[in-house]
Design an enzyme around this catalytic site. Structure first.
Site, short mmCIF file in Angstrom:
data_model
loop_
_atom_site.label_atom_id
_atom_site.label_comp_id
_atom_site.label_asym_id
_atom_site.label_seq_id
_atom_site.Cartn_x
_atom_site.Cartn_y
_atom_site.Cartn_z
N GLY A 55 3.04 6.84 7.80
CA GLY A 55 4.36 6.95 7.19
C GLY A 55 5.33 5.88 7.65
CG ASN A 56 6.17 4.76 11.68
OD1 ASN A 56 5.70 4.94 12.78
ND2 ASN A 56 7.25 5.42 11.28
CB SER A 57 3.09 1.68 6.03
OG SER A 57 1.91 1.77 6.77
CG HIS A 108 -0.41 0.18 2.53
ND1 HIS A 108 -0.17 -0.87 3.39
CD2 HIS A 108 -0.02 1.29 3.19
CE1 HIS A 108 0.33 -0.40 4.52
NE2 HIS A 108 0.44 0.91 4.42
CG ASP A 163 0.01 -4.21 2.70
OD1 ASP A 163 0.25 -3.70 1.60
OD2 ASP A 163 -0.23 -3.53 3.73
#
Length: 210
Positions: A160-162, A47, A78
């Site tokens: 934003g850590n994804s 994502h 993902d």
């Protein structure tokens, strides 16, 4: 540990067209990735670089910026793999996520809020084998996907850590920060790194697991 691993953590920005119920629109997002080879392969969440992405830029910990291309994506868990043209990079080291126990201390590293590169938070593994339904707004359809076997952690995971690493106290990546509960505090989720084995090319998995 944070200083050593941060050298292998990158910021990712992505732009592209998304197609939803109301037609096409320009989208822009940001996330985190981790270097998994010396020659520029980077692991992140799907994502972060969704379908329709036509421009991806990667910023290394030292500030160097590269254009990147998406090599592969998996909506089942993902995951995405991107590539930059660089050599001499410092890859992460994978641990064995099957050995992780509730209460174990962990560190999360990522591009918090899309602007604070290599932010570090600490906590514990709060639960294992969680099944979560994660909303995915990146494709403009508001679709959702179910992720199984996730770690739950109270280490703060922000927007934003994804795609960033969840690290044990040996400095090994044991999870990929993926989602956070919007209705609670300090309830984040990470995909166990062993789930990556079927996604990554065998040589990249072997090198990162040494």
């Amino acid at each position: 540990i944070a200083q050593a691993v941060s050298a292998s953590v990158v910021s990712i920005t992505a732009q592209g067209m998304t197609y939803g119920y109301f037609g096409a629109s320009q989208s822009q997002g940001s996330g985190t990735g981790m270097i998994v080879s010396t020659d520029g392969y980077i692991l992140t969440n799907r994502h972060v670089v969704p379908d329709g992405t036509d421009q991806v830029k990667v910023t290394l910990a030292g500030g160097r910026m590269y254009d990147a291309k998406v090599v592969s994506r998996s909506s089942a868990n993902d995951l995405a793999l991107v590539k930059i043209s660089a050599t001499g990079l410092i890859p992460v080291s994978f641990g064995n996520s099957d050995a992780i126990q509730i209460g174990e201390q962990v560190i999360a590293i990522g591009n918090a809020l899309g602007q604070f590169q290599n932010s570090v938070t600490a906590g514990i593994i709060s639960g294992t084998n969680r099944t979560i339904t994660a909303g995915d707004q990146s494709d403009g359809t508001g679709g959702q996907e179910q992720l199984k076997g996730a770690f739950q952690t109270d280490a703060a995971i922000n927007s934003g850590n994804s795609g960033g690493p969840l690290v044990n106290l040996a400095g090994q990546v044991i999870g990929i920060n993926t989602a956070v509960s919007s209705s609670a505090q300090n309830v984040g989720f990470a995909l166990p790194i062993n789930q990556v084995k079927a996604f990554l090319p065998a040589d990249l998995w072997t090198k990162a697991s040494l």
